[in-house]
Motif scaffolding. Structure first.
Motif, short mmCIF file in Angstrom:
data_model
loop_
_atom_site.label_atom_id
_atom_site.label_comp_id
_atom_site.label_asym_id
_atom_site.label_seq_id
_atom_site.Cartn_x
_atom_site.Cartn_y
_atom_site.Cartn_z
N UNK A 115 7.00 -14.53 7.63
CA UNK A 115 7.99 -14.57 6.56
C UNK A 115 7.95 -13.23 5.81
N UNK A 116 9.14 -12.70 5.54
CA UNK A 116 9.22 -11.42 4.84
C UNK A 116 10.39 -11.47 3.86
N UNK A 151 11.96 -6.10 9.78
CA UNK A 151 10.56 -6.49 9.54
C UNK A 151 10.10 -7.58 10.52
N UNK A 202 7.18 -7.32 13.86
CA UNK A 202 6.10 -8.24 14.21
C UNK A 202 6.31 -8.84 15.60
N UNK A 259 1.04 -6.32 15.31
CA UNK A 259 0.51 -5.90 14.01
C UNK A 259 0.37 -4.39 13.95
N UNK A 260 0.11 -3.90 12.74
CA UNK A 260 -0.15 -2.47 12.58
C UNK A 260 -1.55 -2.13 13.05
N UNK A 261 -2.41 -3.12 13.07
CA UNK A 261 -3.77 -2.87 13.54
C UNK A 261 -3.84 -3.08 15.05
N UNK A 300 -4.34 1.01 9.21
CA UNK A 300 -4.66 -0.36 9.60
C UNK A 300 -5.46 -0.41 10.89
N UNK A 353 -1.87 -10.27 10.24
CA UNK A 353 -0.86 -9.76 9.32
C UNK A 353 -1.41 -8.93 8.19
N UNK A 354 -2.68 -8.53 8.29
CA UNK A 354 -3.25 -7.70 7.22
C UNK A 354 -2.45 -6.40 7.11
N UNK A 355 -1.78 -6.20 5.99
CA UNK A 355 -1.06 -4.95 5.76
C UNK A 355 0.17 -4.78 6.61
N UNK A 356 0.81 -5.87 7.01
CA UNK A 356 1.92 -5.76 7.95
C UNK A 356 3.28 -5.97 7.31
N UNK A 357 4.31 -6.01 8.15
CA UNK A 357 5.68 -6.09 7.65
C UNK A 357 6.06 -7.47 7.17
N UNK A 358 5.31 -8.47 7.59
CA UNK A 358 5.59 -9.84 7.17
C UNK A 358 4.27 -10.58 7.04
N UNK A 359 4.25 -11.62 6.23
CA UNK A 359 3.07 -12.47 6.15
C UNK A 359 3.08 -13.45 7.31
#
Lengths: 322, 322
Positions: free
Chosen positions: A58-59, A90, A94, A164-166, A227, B40-46
């Motif tokens: 969710x964003x 967004x 993901x 993810x960004x990580x 990240x 989702x740590x630090x990402x575009x959406x939760x």
């Protein structure tokens, strides 16, 4: 004044102002394919069935007059389209599928706002239809101020976990979709969120990390690197550049690649792939949206670029902040 | 200016204005129990894991300066609390459990807004903690305008289906929680969303329909009746009335029951129960929040009331619209 709606919604009497009444009537007449199971008709919240073990993402993103657009220079449809598109971007970031959106409007009161409200809705709903993301609810508000539009999008992760960004590893190839720069000349209003591309890429190969480019690579790549606890090097000669970046370069006197690196609101995907898979990905990729390898993830936690003369220099966060 | 955050979130560098930077730093230091699975740590959406076959409900409501509050007369914490509370009331109206909230702020730019942003967050987060509803993400925006706060809440239905406005049957008893009227004297800022009561009521007996009272019974009951294709009769002598309704009555010259029927923002539950179960419910109900039977669902699709002299008269939608 404020009216919430769940667009699963019948409408009941109330004594809101005539603009809001008329807008609710307009909403009730819209046809959309809703993802609900038929519950929640006219209720306080929208209801969605959720498939077993499918992660929810969710964003939410808001755009406002004089900050993200100028009311006099855009159509209401463009405002609504952009408000949804940045959220879909967004969801794409993901590698998820959008499911539905909530649309919150903050509008100057009075009759004149009805056309504005309808146009914003139409712009969002039309884009939503293309991405199977109906408007399932929202809130309409009149106030003595300017226009703002907030959208929340729910999405479903079709894979074991979202992108993810990580996860980027030293040696990974860095890619972008599409081409970069000069979005302010118009593309920020008509870009296509890379939802389909993100899903296709994830099915084609193992992406290690990814995000969307909203503020420019020079700001967004450091976020991904942070990240992932890595650094990166970009080769500016490899950046895929738009005609608009070229145009801006003529005005700004800065190199075209500078605009590709630093202009914001490209809303392309930035992602990483194990080096061993990069060539195969390029060979297999048949989607209409091009992908381009622009650099490499490095173990040292610093950001560098190879300039147009091939010399290594620091990559500075000069991107657009909006 | 705009920064989205997923409050699962690490923070990366950017060049937003110093207020927004400082607010993000503040957010990063907040401790909350998050319902995510750590993705989702630090990402575009939760990202949220979702239990199998558990229906999702989602609602959104915005409040703004000069419409829902006056900035000079309230604390930032009260603004944040109210913005979340009205959404939790919508989740309660569906007899669902809140899971998480997204907080979108629209603020005047500059340093002065930092304290405002932090206070709004704190007010929302503190109430969220009481209801197991952490702030899982949001969007912070500066603009050349007044303050507005938009919150979206996700909830989970612990029963086979959520409580809806449809389903009331002729003969059903009509109940409300708490007492009614005069909310504008202060209760609209400190009301307790009836989440626990809605869940307890649903476990105690078969509610046939329900909603929250946001605009006053005289506007909200017709909405429930419309969705259920029924009518209703209220006995104004049965309305549970607040001391604030009494106070307002002295100023307005209208009867106290008029305020109980028509004042908005009570955020109590309005619900219906089969006549056969009504006495048993009253006998079994041990919750600290009282419930009161105020009328009966009728087959004729009209709304009537028994006045303070016992005479039947039309129930007119004179409620508060906000």
């Amino acid at each position: 004044m404020s009216i919430s709606f769940a667009l699963t919604s019948g409408l009941a009497i109330s004594r809101y102002d005539s603009m809001e009444q008329a807008f609710l009537q307009f909403l009730a007449n819209q046809k959309q394919t809703l993802p609900t199971d038929g519950l929640g008709i006219g209720d306080d919240a929208a209801v969605l069935a959720w498939p077993a073990d499918s992660k929810l993402v969710v964003c939410t993103d808001l755009i406002s007059d004089e900050t993200d657009f100028h009311l006099a220079e855009v159509t209401p449809q463009q405002i609504g389209r952009k408000a949804l598109a940045i959220n879909l971007s967004d969801i794409a970031a993901m590698a998820c599928q959008p499911v539905g959106a909530l649309l919150t409007l903050l509008l100057p009161g009075g009759e004149a706002s009805l056309e504005l409200a309808q146009g914003i809705y139409q712009g969002a709903a039309k884009l939503g239809e293309q991405f199977n993301c109906p408007i399932i609810g929202g809130d309409t508000n009149s106030w003595p101020g300017k226009v703002a539009v907030s959208i929340t999008v729910l999405g479903r992760c079709p894979f074991a976990k979202p992108l993810l960004r990580q996860g980027a590893q030293p040696g990974d190839a860095i890619f972008v979709t599409g081409s970069l720069g000069g979005s302010i000349l118009g593309h920020h209003l008509d870009f296509i969120p890379r939802v389909d591309e993100a899903l296709a890429l994830t099915q084609t190969c193992g992406l290690t990390a990814g995000m969307d480019i909203s503020d420019g690579i020079s700001i967004d790549l450091p976020r991904l690197c942070k990240q992932s606890s890595v650094g990166a090097e970009i080769d500016v000669r490899q950046l895929p550049l738009t005609a608009a970046a070229q145009q801006l370069s003529q005005k700004s006197g800065k190199p075209v690649w500078w605009h590709g690196l630093n202009d914001g609101e490209d809303f392309e995907l930035l992602f990483t792939v194990p080096a061993a898979d990069a060539d195969q990905l390029l060979a297999q990729w048949t989607n209409a949206t091009p992908i381009t390898r622009i650099g490499t993830i490095r173990p040292e936690r610093e950001l560098t670029m190879l300039g147009d003369d091939g010399t290594r220099q620091p990559l500075l966060p000069e991107g657009f902040s909006h």
